[in-house]
Design a protein around this motif. Structure first.
Motif, short mmCIF file in Angstrom:
data_model
loop_
_atom_site.label_atom_id
_atom_site.label_comp_id
_atom_site.label_asym_id
_atom_site.label_seq_id
_atom_site.Cartn_x
_atom_site.Cartn_y
_atom_site.Cartn_z
N VAL A 243 -8.45 13.21 -28.16
CA VAL A 243 -7.08 11.92 -27.86
C VAL A 243 -6.07 11.64 -27.83
CG1 VAL A 243 -6.76 10.22 -26.41
CG2 VAL A 243 -9.34 10.67 -26.84
N PHE A 244 -4.98 12.62 -27.75
CA PHE A 244 -3.25 12.48 -27.76
C PHE A 244 -2.93 11.06 -27.52
CE2 PHE A 244 -5.53 16.93 -28.34
CZ PHE A 244 -4.66 17.18 -29.90
N ALA A 245 -2.41 10.45 -27.59
CA ALA A 245 -1.84 9.05 -27.67
C ALA A 245 0.45 9.13 -27.79
CB ALA A 245 -2.14 7.91 -27.67
N ASN A 246 1.02 10.00 -27.47
CA ASN A 246 2.32 10.19 -28.21
C ASN A 246 2.93 9.17 -27.20
OD1 ASN A 246 3.91 11.07 -29.30
ND2 ASN A 246 4.69 12.95 -27.83
N TYR B 211 11.43 12.15 -27.93
CA TYR B 211 9.52 12.32 -28.04
C TYR B 211 9.08 13.12 -27.02
CZ TYR B 211 10.24 8.86 -31.16
OH TYR B 211 10.86 8.20 -32.18
N ALA B 212 8.07 13.54 -26.94
CA ALA B 212 7.64 14.42 -26.22
C ALA B 212 6.38 14.17 -24.93
CB ALA B 212 6.91 15.96 -27.11
N GLY B 213 5.96 13.15 -25.14
CA GLY B 213 5.00 12.72 -24.24
C GLY B 213 4.20 13.44 -24.35
N THR B 214 3.19 14.00 -22.96
CA THR B 214 2.32 15.11 -22.96
C THR B 214 1.12 14.64 -23.92
OG1 THR B 214 4.37 16.51 -23.59
CG2 THR B 214 1.60 17.41 -23.23
N SER B 215 0.94 13.27 -24.45
CA SER B 215 -0.76 12.38 -24.05
C SER B 215 -1.20 13.10 -23.03
CB SER B 215 -0.56 10.65 -23.93
OG SER B 215 0.55 10.28 -24.54
N ALA B 216 -2.71 13.52 -23.48
CA ALA B 216 -3.98 14.27 -23.74
C ALA B 216 -5.14 14.01 -24.08
CB ALA B 216 -3.49 15.73 -23.16
N VAL B 217 -5.66 13.86 -22.73
CA VAL B 217 -7.26 14.29 -23.36
C VAL B 217 -8.08 14.97 -23.41
CG1 VAL B 217 -9.62 13.03 -23.25
CG2 VAL B 217 -7.77 11.75 -23.08
N GLN C 289 5.80 14.82 -19.72
CA GLN C 289 6.47 14.60 -20.96
C GLN C 289 7.74 13.62 -20.90
OE1 GLN C 289 10.05 17.49 -22.59
NE2 GLN C 289 10.75 17.02 -23.40
N GLY C 290 8.81 13.21 -19.85
CA GLY C 290 8.78 11.98 -19.27
C GLY C 290 8.43 10.36 -18.67
N GLU C 291 6.93 10.77 -19.18
CA GLU C 291 6.11 10.34 -17.83
C GLU C 291 6.10 8.15 -18.21
OE1 GLU C 291 3.22 11.77 -14.39
OE2 GLU C 291 2.93 12.42 -16.27
N ASP D 10 5.04 19.33 -22.11
CA ASP D 10 5.71 19.89 -22.84
C ASP D 10 5.03 20.91 -23.34
OD1 ASP D 10 7.13 20.87 -25.43
OD2 ASP D 10 7.64 19.19 -25.81
N MET D 11 4.47 21.78 -23.15
CA MET D 11 3.38 23.00 -23.33
C MET D 11 3.38 23.29 -24.72
SD MET D 11 1.31 22.91 -21.14
CE MET D 11 -0.06 23.59 -19.97
N GLU D 12 4.59 23.47 -25.48
CA GLU D 12 4.95 23.95 -26.81
C GLU D 12 4.39 22.97 -27.95
OE1 GLU D 12 8.50 25.99 -29.51
OE2 GLU D 12 8.94 24.18 -28.30
N SER D 13 4.54 21.41 -27.48
CA SER D 13 3.96 21.14 -28.02
C SER D 13 2.30 20.72 -28.62
CB SER D 13 4.19 19.39 -28.07
OG SER D 13 5.97 19.46 -28.78
N LEU D 14 1.99 20.66 -27.12
CA LEU D 14 0.70 20.57 -27.10
C LEU D 14 0.03 22.18 -27.88
CD1 LEU D 14 -1.86 19.76 -25.77
CD2 LEU D 14 -2.01 21.40 -24.07
#
Length: 330
Positions: free
Chosen positions: A235-238, A248-254, A270-272, A209-213
């Motif tokens: 670190v974004f753990a969603n 929820y947006a998922g999109t967890s990222a480092v 988003q859904g992984e 979800d690039m808008e959330s990022l």
């Protein structure tokens, strides 16, 4: 550092099944040589509680409930630091009589199974306000062996950032956290999150979800504009999935932030429901370049032409009354 984010879809009140789902994701990934594992906000209880009465059966004693036990066992098993969110109920019997205290908290356990931090959210919004108090200590920061100087903040501050920058046109408290990170020379920012998406028509998308990022990056804009040479890891753990009326947006990222650039070491869709594992000593998978908004999405370039990367070619725009940035994938 080898950092992991456990992205899954916990359901409200279904603690046993949520624990099993987290264990299944970890077992499937079988990570090795981790330094840090981060779980979402209120990882095992679910998040979307509308009252104190709803969440009361799932409140946990300070660093001694099921979440802390799971984090301790997992930290010992994988020989790493573990951070997980939980709903905290403070034992006030030594202070009796006193009013009850409940917090939206995150416990951090080191590789020896010792509790080294218990961060209480200091900014509450909507759902959190229905049952929790504001943490009295503000942002957490401290030295953690093997990780360096670590700062933690909650996802609601991201929302306040968006409101202050986009709705009110002024920073207000928006960049207070980022300035704190710079002052304390933090090298690792950890966000345990329960961030909802506006892309509610495709909640199980495999794309980020690039808008959330872009909203998350708004919180850290002063870090991006800082000309320091040292890299700051974020670190974004969603969480993902649907819980009641929340998607929820998922999109967890480092991400790595350095000299005006945002490096993406890894990102989930988003859904992984997966364990994202990255090594910040390795080459980033992509890079988001910050500069004046002079380009258009059609000018974005990438070193990958696979279909799965096409969604990442869109520009991420962050705007304020003073700055107007474009983030391109390269």
């Amino acid at each position: 550092m080898r950092i992991a984010c456990l992205q899954f879809a916990p359901q409200g009140g279904d603690v046993r099944n949520n624990l099993d789902c987290a264990d299944a994701v970890l077992s499937r990934a079988n990570p090795q040589n981790l330094d840090l594992l981060v779980l979402p906000e209120l990882a095992f209880t679910g998040y979307n509680f509308q009252s104190l009465a709803q969440i009361s059966p799932f409140l946990e004693p300070t660093t001694a409930g099921i979440t802390s036990l799971w984090a301790r066992v997992t930290a010992l098993k994988y020989n790493c630091v573990v951070t997980a969110g939980y709903p905290e109920k403070v034992d006030l019997s030594p202070k009796w009589p006193a009013s009850p205290e409940y917090y939206n908290s995150a416990v951090t356990i080191n590789a020896d199974g010792e509790t080294i931090a218990n961060y209480r959210k200091s900014f509450l919004y909507n759902t959190g306000e229905t049952w929790a108090l504001e943490g009295p200590d503000g942002f957490y920061d401290g030295e953690i062996n093997g990780l360096g100087t670590v700062a933690m903040v909650e996802s609601v501050l991201l929302l306040l950032t968006v409101l202050s920058l986009y709705k009110f046109g002024a920073p207000l408290i928006a960049w207070e956290f980022a300035q704190h990170v710079l002052r304390r020379e933090v090298n690792l920012v950890v966000l345990s999150m329960a961030w909802m998406t506006r892309e509610d028509t495709r909640p199980f998308s495999g794309e980020p979800d690039m808008e959330s990022l872009s909203y998350w990056l708004a919180l850290l804009e002063p870090l991006i504009r800082n000309d320091g040479e040292d890299e700051i890891i974020a670190v974004f753990a969603n969480r993902t999935g649907i819980e009641g009326n929340a998607t929820y947006a998922g999109t967890s990222a480092v991400l790595g932030i350095q000299a005006g650039e945002v490096k993406v070491y890894g990102i989930l869709g988003q859904g992984e429901r997966e364990l994202l594992v990255v090594d910040t000593a390795a080459r980033p998978t992509m890079q988001l370049v910050c500069g004046p908004k002079a380009e258009t999405p059609s000018n974005c370039s990438s070193d990958s032409d696979s279909d799965s990367d096409q969604s990442l070619k869109s520009a991420l725009s962050i705007q304020s009354s003073q700055y107007n940035y474009l983030y391109n994938v390269v």
